[in-house]
Design a protein around this motif. Structure first.
Motif, PDB file in Angstrom:
ATOM      1  N   GLY A  23       0.850  -1.191   0.000  1.00  7.31           N
ATOM      2  CA  GLY A  23       0.000   0.000   0.000  1.00  7.31           C
ATOM      3  C   GLY A  23       0.878   1.231   0.000  1.00  7.31           C
ATOM      4  N   ARG A  24       0.267   2.403  -0.158  1.00  8.11           N
ATOM      5  CA  ARG A  24       1.033   3.638  -0.288  1.00  8.11           C
ATOM      6  C   ARG A  24       1.890   3.924   0.940  1.00  8.11           C
ATOM      7  N   GLY A  28       8.286   2.074  -0.444  1.00  6.03           N
ATOM      8  CA  GLY A  28       8.135   1.980  -1.897  1.00  6.03           C
ATOM      9  C   GLY A  28       6.729   2.212  -2.393  1.00  6.03           C
ATOM     10  N   GLY A  29       5.761   2.362  -1.483  1.00  2.00           N
ATOM     11  CA  GLY A  29       4.369   2.520  -1.901  1.00  2.00           C
ATOM     12  C   GLY A  29       4.115   3.786  -2.686  1.00  2.00           C
ATOM     13  N   ARG A  30       4.719   4.887  -2.246  1.00  2.00           N
ATOM     14  CA  ARG A  30       4.526   6.137  -2.983  1.00  2.00           C
ATOM     15  C   ARG A  30       5.143   6.039  -4.374  1.00  2.00           C
ATOM     16  N   PHE A  31       6.347   5.454  -4.452  1.00  2.00           N
ATOM     17  CA  PHE A  31       6.994   5.311  -5.755  1.00  2.00           C
ATOM     18  C   PHE A  31       6.122   4.508  -6.709  1.00  2.00           C
ATOM     19  N   PRO A 291      12.709   8.124  -0.549  1.00  2.00           N
ATOM     20  CA  PRO A 291      13.864   7.332  -0.133  1.00  2.00           C
ATOM     21  C   PRO A 291      13.370   5.992   0.411  1.00  2.00           C
ATOM     22  N   VAL A 292      13.913   4.905  -0.127  1.00  2.00           N
ATOM     23  CA  VAL A 292      13.447   3.582   0.301  1.00  2.00           C
ATOM     24  C   VAL A 292      14.668   2.744   0.700  1.00  2.00           C
ATOM     25  N   GLY A 298      17.375   5.375  -3.422  1.00  2.00           N
ATOM     26  CA  GLY A 298      16.488   6.520  -3.500  1.00  2.00           C
ATOM     27  C   GLY A 298      15.653   6.409  -4.763  1.00  2.00           C
ATOM     28  N   MET A 299      14.334   6.289  -4.613  1.00  2.00           N
ATOM     29  CA  MET A 299      13.456   5.987  -5.747  1.00  2.00           C
ATOM     30  C   MET A 299      12.832   7.281  -6.276  1.00  2.00           C
TER      31      MET A 299
END
Length: 308
Positions: A23-24, A28-31, A291-292, A298-299
């Motif tokens: 999920g967001r 990594g969810g936002r990416f 940043p993940v 960094g995505m």
């Protein structure tokens, strides 16, 4: 004559498929959510073909022969590493040959492949963005000595001119895949830390690519899930800001040592972004960043068109 419809530049990571976000709010969810938004925006742009610029991670190129740049013109196969797509990919062969000829006229002797294997460094971003026929341009960002960042900008400029002058009646999107900041073990056989079976595989891995990959993947998998892995979000944002301003000169001025100090050895993948932006010759107008550390990277995403 072709029309360049824009640039999508985006990070990739093995863990986008190995540790997908639930999920967001997950790492990594936002990416992934923003990558899906970009995919929808690209669909509205309706490109007829895509030039994908990205690296290889010792799945097709080894130190027996290590080209700085490779262009695929006919058969392109996904390697299938880290859960990425395997098997044949659709190729815009007419466009590929036109680009090769014009880029050669501009003074770049690209290595040529009639049967090119591409790994997640090309396939992941391609699959997230579109499914139209592609022309893959593989850039050596992992195996020192690397092509200079300045030379990559020059290649991007030649690529953009070649796309616009191509004997291809269609709309062409450029996708740049790589980065941003991440710290990886050395891949330089001259490094005393690179020894034994690993050094042998980096040089002679072509003899049994699948065996080499099978031995390497567990080491990569073990790097994931660490919330304290090194990512330089401040530098990543600086980099994105430079591309918003269309300022490639400040990035090139860092040189290899300056880039590694800020973005790690994996940061050399930003060469794909430099080539892509130089080709399109427009600043980024929309960016996304997360940043993940769990993905060791960094995505980031950047486009030269608005994403809604």
């Amino acid at each position: 004559m072709s029309e360049v419809v824009g640039l999508v530049a985006m990070s990739h990571s093995p863990f986008a498929t190995l540790l997908p976000a639930g999920g967001r709010s997950w790492p990594g969810g936002r990416f992934l959510a923003d990558a899906a938004r970009v995919g929808r925006a690209v669909k509205r742009l309706a490109p007829d073909a895509v030039v994908v610029v990205g690296p290889d991670h010792f799945h097709a190129n080894f130190y027996d022969v290590m080209p700085p740049f490779v262009l695929g013109v006919e058969e392109v196969l996904g390697f299938g590493d880290f859960g990425s797509r395997s098997g044949p990919l659709p190729v815009a062969t007419e466009l590929a040959w036109s680009l090769r000829d014009q880029i050669a006229d501009a003074g770049f002797d690209l290595s040529l492949s009639y049967s090119l294997t591409v790994d997640h460094g090309v396939v992941q971003s391609y699959d997230m963005v579109t499914d139209v026929p592609l022309v893959p341009l593989v850039v050596n960002t992992a195996a020192p000595p690397l092509p200079s960042m300045g030379r990559c900008v020059e290649l991007g400029e030649a690529l953009g001119k070649a796309i616009r002058g191509a004997d291809f009646d269609g709309r062409v999107l450029v996708v740049a895949s790589g980065g941003l900041s991440h710290w990886l073990p050395s891949n330089d056989p001259r490094d005393p830390a690179v020894q034994g079976e690993r050094r042998e595989a980096m040089i002679h891995g072509r003899k049994d690519v699948r065996e080499f990959a099978a031995a390497r993947e567990p080491r990569v998998r073990a790097m994931g899930r660490n919330p304290n892995a090194q990512v330089n979000a401040k530098w990543d944002q600086w980099f994105l800001d430079r591309l918003r301003e269309g300022d490639l000169t400040s990035i090139v001025a860092l040189g290899n040592h300056g880039l590694e100090a800020h973005a790690g050895t994996g940061g050399h993948e930003i060469r794909s972004w430099l080539i892509g932006q130089a080709a399109v010759a427009e600043p980024l107008v929309w960016t996304s960043y997360e940043p993940v550390p769990e993905w060791i990277t960094g995505m980031g995403i950047g486009t030269t068109f608005e994403v809604t």
